[in-house]
Design a protein around this motif. Structure first.
Motif, PDB file in Angstrom:
ATOM      1  N   LEU A 115       0.841  -1.193   0.000  1.00 56.18           N
ATOM      2  CA  LEU A 115       0.000   0.000   0.000  1.00 56.18           C
ATOM      3  C   LEU A 115       0.879   1.247   0.000  1.00 56.18           C
ATOM      4  O   LEU A 115       1.808   1.353   0.799  1.00 56.18           O
ATOM      5  N   HIS A 116       0.572   2.152  -0.886  1.00 55.81           N
ATOM      6  CA  HIS A 116       1.289   3.418  -0.968  1.00 55.81           C
ATOM      7  C   HIS A 116       0.424   4.525  -0.363  1.00 55.81           C
ATOM      8  O   HIS A 116      -0.787   4.543  -0.530  1.00 55.81           O
ATOM      9  N   ASN A 117       1.065   5.435   0.344  1.00 58.88           N
ATOM     10  CA  ASN A 117       0.387   6.561   0.996  1.00 58.88           C
ATOM     11  C   ASN A 117      -0.531   6.091   2.123  1.00 58.88           C
ATOM     12  O   ASN A 117      -1.718   6.414   2.166  1.00 58.88           O
ATOM     13  N   VAL A 118       0.050   5.316   3.047  1.00 59.25           N
ATOM     14  CA  VAL A 118      -0.642   4.967   4.293  1.00 59.25           C
ATOM     15  C   VAL A 118      -0.399   6.115   5.274  1.00 59.25           C
ATOM     16  O   VAL A 118       0.745   6.468   5.559  1.00 59.25           O
ATOM     17  N   ARG A 119      -1.468   6.711   5.768  1.00 59.17           N
ATOM     18  CA  ARG A 119      -1.324   7.870   6.652  1.00 59.17           C
ATOM     19  C   ARG A 119      -0.978   7.427   8.066  1.00 59.17           C
ATOM     20  O   ARG A 119      -1.614   6.534   8.620  1.00 59.17           O
ATOM     21  N   ASN A 120       0.031   8.065   8.629  1.00 62.54           N
ATOM     22  CA  ASN A 120       0.452   7.767  10.000  1.00 62.54           C
ATOM     23  C   ASN A 120       0.831   9.073  10.686  1.00 62.54           C
ATOM     24  O   ASN A 120       1.953   9.257  11.157  1.00 62.54           O
ATOM     25  N   PHE A 121      -0.138   9.994  10.755  1.00 67.61           N
ATOM     26  CA  PHE A 121       0.118  11.304  11.340  1.00 67.61           C
ATOM     27  C   PHE A 121       0.255  11.195  12.857  1.00 67.61           C
ATOM     28  O   PHE A 121      -0.362  10.355  13.496  1.00 67.61           O
ATOM     29  N   PHE A 194     -23.832  18.885  -3.371  1.00 63.12           N
ATOM     30  CA  PHE A 194     -23.790  19.733  -4.557  1.00 63.12           C
ATOM     31  C   PHE A 194     -22.411  19.783  -5.223  1.00 63.12           C
ATOM     32  O   PHE A 194     -21.942  20.842  -5.629  1.00 63.12           O
ATOM     33  N   ARG A 195     -21.750  18.638  -5.315  1.00 61.54           N
ATOM     34  CA  ARG A 195     -20.501  18.501  -6.065  1.00 61.54           C
ATOM     35  C   ARG A 195     -19.406  19.447  -5.597  1.00 61.54           C
ATOM     36  O   ARG A 195     -18.601  19.936  -6.402  1.00 61.54           O
ATOM     37  N   VAL A 196     -19.365  19.691  -4.298  1.00 67.11           N
ATOM     38  CA  VAL A 196     -18.338  20.567  -3.741  1.00 67.11           C
ATOM     39  C   VAL A 196     -17.082  19.772  -3.391  1.00 67.11           C
ATOM     40  O   VAL A 196     -15.962  20.262  -3.561  1.00 67.11           O
ATOM     41  N   PHE A 197     -17.266  18.538  -2.892  1.00 63.32           N
ATOM     42  CA  PHE A 197     -16.139  17.730  -2.433  1.00 63.32           C
ATOM     43  C   PHE A 197     -15.997  16.474  -3.295  1.00 63.32           C
ATOM     44  O   PHE A 197     -16.979  15.946  -3.828  1.00 63.32           O
ATOM     45  N   THR A 198     -14.767  15.993  -3.398  1.00 63.39           N
ATOM     46  CA  THR A 198     -14.538  14.677  -3.991  1.00 63.39           C
ATOM     47  C   THR A 198     -14.382  13.643  -2.877  1.00 63.39           C
ATOM     48  O   THR A 198     -14.265  13.975  -1.698  1.00 63.39           O
ATOM     49  N   LEU A 199     -14.396  12.390  -3.282  1.00 64.84           N
ATOM     50  CA  LEU A 199     -14.256  11.269  -2.356  1.00 64.84           C
ATOM     51  C   LEU A 199     -12.805  10.811  -2.334  1.00 64.84           C
ATOM     52  O   LEU A 199     -12.165  10.706  -3.385  1.00 64.84           O
ATOM     53  N   VAL A 200     -12.287  10.547  -1.147  1.00 61.54           N
ATOM     54  CA  VAL A 200     -10.935  10.013  -1.030  1.00 61.54           C
ATOM     55  C   VAL A 200     -10.980   8.782  -0.133  1.00 61.54           C
ATOM     56  O   VAL A 200     -11.737   8.734   0.844  1.00 61.54           O
ATOM     57  N   LEU A 201     -10.195   7.769  -0.466  1.00 60.55           N
ATOM     58  CA  LEU A 201     -10.059   6.583   0.368  1.00 60.55           C
ATOM     59  C   LEU A 201      -8.715   6.660   1.075  1.00 60.55           C
ATOM     60  O   LEU A 201      -7.658   6.611   0.439  1.00 60.55           O
ATOM     61  N   VAL A 202      -8.768   6.816   2.392  1.00 62.40           N
ATOM     62  CA  VAL A 202      -7.559   6.937   3.205  1.00 62.40           C
ATOM     63  C   VAL A 202      -7.260   5.587   3.845  1.00 62.40           C
ATOM     64  O   VAL A 202      -8.136   4.976   4.460  1.00 62.40           O
ATOM     65  N   ALA A 203      -6.031   5.119   3.699  1.00 64.66           N
ATOM     66  CA  ALA A 203      -5.535   3.987   4.483  1.00 64.66           C
ATOM     67  C   ALA A 203      -4.669   4.571   5.582  1.00 64.66           C
ATOM     68  O   ALA A 203      -3.855   5.468   5.332  1.00 64.66           O
ATOM     69  N   ALA A 204      -4.856   4.078   6.815  1.00 59.92           N
ATOM     70  CA  ALA A 204      -4.161   4.719   7.931  1.00 59.92           C
ATOM     71  C   ALA A 204      -3.848   3.719   9.027  1.00 59.92           C
ATOM     72  O   ALA A 204      -4.537   2.704   9.200  1.00 59.92           O
ATOM     73  N   ASP A 205      -2.801   4.028   9.777  1.00 55.32           N
ATOM     74  CA  ASP A 205      -2.505   3.330  11.023  1.00 55.32           C
ATOM     75  C   ASP A 205      -3.607   3.655  12.031  1.00 55.32           C
ATOM     76  O   ASP A 205      -4.142   4.769  12.045  1.00 55.32           O
ATOM     77  N   GLU A 206      -3.957   2.699  12.898  1.00 59.22           N
ATOM     78  CA  GLU A 206      -4.990   2.961  13.898  1.00 59.22           C
ATOM     79  C   GLU A 206      -4.557   4.054  14.874  1.00 59.22           C
ATOM     80  O   GLU A 206      -5.407   4.773  15.417  1.00 59.22           O
ATOM     81  N   ARG A 207      -3.263   4.207  15.105  1.00 57.62           N
ATOM     82  CA  ARG A 207      -2.793   5.279  15.985  1.00 57.62           C
ATOM     83  C   ARG A 207      -3.006   6.649  15.346  1.00 57.62           C
ATOM     84  O   ARG A 207      -2.866   7.670  16.020  1.00 57.62           O
ATOM     85  N   ASP A 208      -3.329   6.656  14.078  1.00 57.17           N
ATOM     86  CA  ASP A 208      -3.712   7.878  13.398  1.00 57.17           C
ATOM     87  C   ASP A 208      -5.230   8.021  13.398  1.00 57.17           C
ATOM     88  O   ASP A 208      -5.810   8.843  14.106  1.00 57.17           O
ATOM     89  N   VAL A 209      -5.902   7.179  12.656  1.00 59.53           N
ATOM     90  CA  VAL A 209      -7.310   7.404  12.347  1.00 59.53           C
ATOM     91  C   VAL A 209      -8.242   7.150  13.537  1.00 59.53           C
ATOM     92  O   VAL A 209      -9.270   7.821  13.685  1.00 59.53           O
ATOM     93  N   VAL A 210      -7.893   6.203  14.411  1.00 65.87           N
ATOM     94  CA  VAL A 210      -8.717   5.944  15.591  1.00 65.87           C
ATOM     95  C   VAL A 210      -8.302   6.869  16.739  1.00 65.87           C
ATOM     96  O   VAL A 210      -9.148   7.476  17.412  1.00 65.87           O
ATOM     97  N   HIS A 211      -6.990   6.988  16.971  1.00 70.18           N
ATOM     98  CA  HIS A 211      -6.480   7.880  18.016  1.00 70.18           C
ATOM     99  C   HIS A 211      -6.986   9.307  17.811  1.00 70.18           C
ATOM    100  O   HIS A 211      -7.332  10.013  18.769  1.00 70.18           O
TER     101      HIS A 211
END
Length: 345
Positions: A115-121, A194-211
Motif C-alpha cells: 500500500l502506498h500513501n498509508v497515513r500515520n500522522f 452539490f458537487r463541492v467535495f470529492t471522495l478520497v479513500l484513506v488507508a491509515a494506522d490505527e494510531r492515526d485514524v482511531v487515536h
C-alpha cells in the motif's frame, strides 16, 4: 356535471403537481448556484435572487392562461442549467488539505499487498500534527480479523465509518472513505450534496485514524468485530485496494447521502455477500450497530444494549494514549463475542 367536477379536480391536481415540481427544482438549483457559481458573494447573491424571481414569476403565471408558455420557458432554463451542471467534474488535482493530500493505492503480488500513501500522522490537535505518509506491505495469508469502527461526531444518528484489518504479526491497517477538502474548504454536510467535495479513500494506522477520534476529537467510538472467513477478509481487503486504485484513476464526487463513508463500506461488503439487505440504517450511520446485530450472524447471548456497551473503546483509547500498542489496547482481551462465519463466495 359529474364529469365536469372530476375534470376540475384532475386539472387542479395536475396544477398542484406542476407548482410543486417547479418550486422543488428551483430550490435545488438555487443551492447548486450558491455552492458552485464562481462570482463571489455579491455575484452569487445577485444570480440567486434573479433565479428566485424568475421561478416565482413562472409559478405565478401557472395560475393564468400563460401556464404552458411559462412552463416551457422554465424547462428551457432547466435544460441550460443541466448543460452547465454537467461541466462540473471531479478532480484529483487540487491544493488538498494535508490529511487528505493522498489517496491510497496498492499493488498485489500473490499474497503480498503493498500500500502506498498509508497515513500515520502524529496528531496533537486537529491543526497541530506531524504529517507522515508511508509505504507498507501486508501478507494476506496472515490476515486474521476485520473490525467495523464507528465514531460518533454529531449526535447519536451520525457516525463516521472505518473498516480495519488485523494481521497475525499484530499490524492493523484501517480504511476510511472521507471528504477530500481543499485547503480553503471547511466541511459542510449540505455542500456535500452539490458537487463541492470529492471522495478520497484513506488507508491509515490505527494510531492515526482511531487515536484522532478517541483522543484528539474526543468522539464516542465503538469497535465491532465482523465475523467472516479468511477468504472473505482477503476479498474485502483487495476490494479496498481496487477502490483506492479506481479513485486515483477516475475521481468521484462525495455525496452526503449516496456516496459517503457508510455507503462505500456497505457496497464493498455487499459485493461479498449480496444477501445483505438494503436498510435505512445504511444511510443513517449512527444506527449501524443494530443492523450489525440483526444481520451479521453474531451469536452473542447478549442484549443489544450490552452488545453496544462492550463495543465502546473511547476510554480505552484515552488510556492507551500514543502507545505503540494502541491497537491491542483498544481491544478487550476477552473479545466482544463469538461470531458465526458468514458464507462469502
Amino acid at each position: 356535471m359529474r364529469g365536469g367536477w372530476l375534470g376540475r379536480i384532475g386539472r387542479g391536481f395536475v396544477h398542484v403537481l406542476l407548482v410543486f415540481a417547479i418550486a422543488l427544482s428551483a430550490l435545488w438549483i438555487g443551492f447548486c448556484l450558491y455552492f458552485q457559481l464562481p462570482f463571489g458573494d455579491a455575484g452569487r447573491t445577485i444570480a440567486i435572487a434573479g433565479w428566485a424571481l424568475f421561478a416565482i414569476a413562472v409559478i405565478v403565471l401557472t395560475f393564468s392562461r400563460r401556464k404552458w408558455p411559462a412552463s416551457a420557458c422554465y424547462v428551457v432554463a432547466v435544460l441550460v442549467f443541466g448543460a452547465w451542471w454537467s461541466t462540473i467534474l471531479p478532480s484529483n488535482d487540487r491544493d488538498w488539505a494535508p490529511d487528505v493530500a493522498h489517496s491510497v493505492s496498492g499493488t498485489v503480488d500473490g499474497d503480498i499487498v503493498t500500500l502506498h500513501n498509508v497515513r500515520n500522522f502524529g496528531w496533537r490537535t486537529d491543526e497541530d500534527f506531524t504529517p507522515r505518509w508511508e509505504t507498507r506491505t501486508y501478507d494476506l495469508s496472515q490476515i486474521k480479523s476485520v473490525d467495523l469502527i464507528l465514531a460518533y461526531w454529531a449526535g447519536p444518528t451520525i457516525a463516521h465509518t472505518i473498516v480495519t484489518f488485523g494481521f497475525e504479526n499484530g499490524d492493523h491497517v484501517s480504511f476510511s472513505a472521507e471528504i477530500r477538502r481543499e485547503k480553503t474548504q471547511a466541511f459542510s454536510a449540505i455542500a456535500g450534496f452539490f458537487r463541492v467535495f470529492t471522495l478520497v479513500l484513506v488507508a491509515a494506522d490505527e494510531r492515526d485514524v482511531v487515536h484522532l477520534r478517541t483522543n484528539v476529537r474526543k468522539e464516542d467510538v465503538y469497535l465491532y468485530p465482523l465475523g467472516m472467513p479468511k477468504a472473505g477478509m482477503r476479498a474485502l481487503f483487495l476490494s479496498y485496494v481496487d477502490a483506492g486504485n479506481a479513485l486515483n484513476a477516475a475521481p468521484k464526487f462525495y455525496n452526503t447521502l449516496t456516496t459517503n463513508c457508510t455507503t462505500v463500506v456497505f457496497r464493498l461488503i455487499r459485493a461479498l455477500d449480496p444477501g445483505l439487505p438494503v436498510d435505512y440504517r445504511i444511510l443513517i450511520s449512527g444506527h449501524l450497530p443494530s443492523y450489525v446485530f440483526d444481520h451479521q450472524g453474531y451469536q452473542t447471548g447478549l442484549s443489544y444494549e450490552e452488545f453496544r456497551r462492550r463495543a465502546a473503546i473511547s476510554a480505552l483509547g484515552l488510556a492507551a494514549g500514543d502507545s505503540p500498542d494502541f491497537s491491542s489496547a483498544i481491544r478487550p482481551p476477552t473479545g466482544l463475542f463469538v461470531p458465526r462465519d458468514l458464507k462469502y463466495p
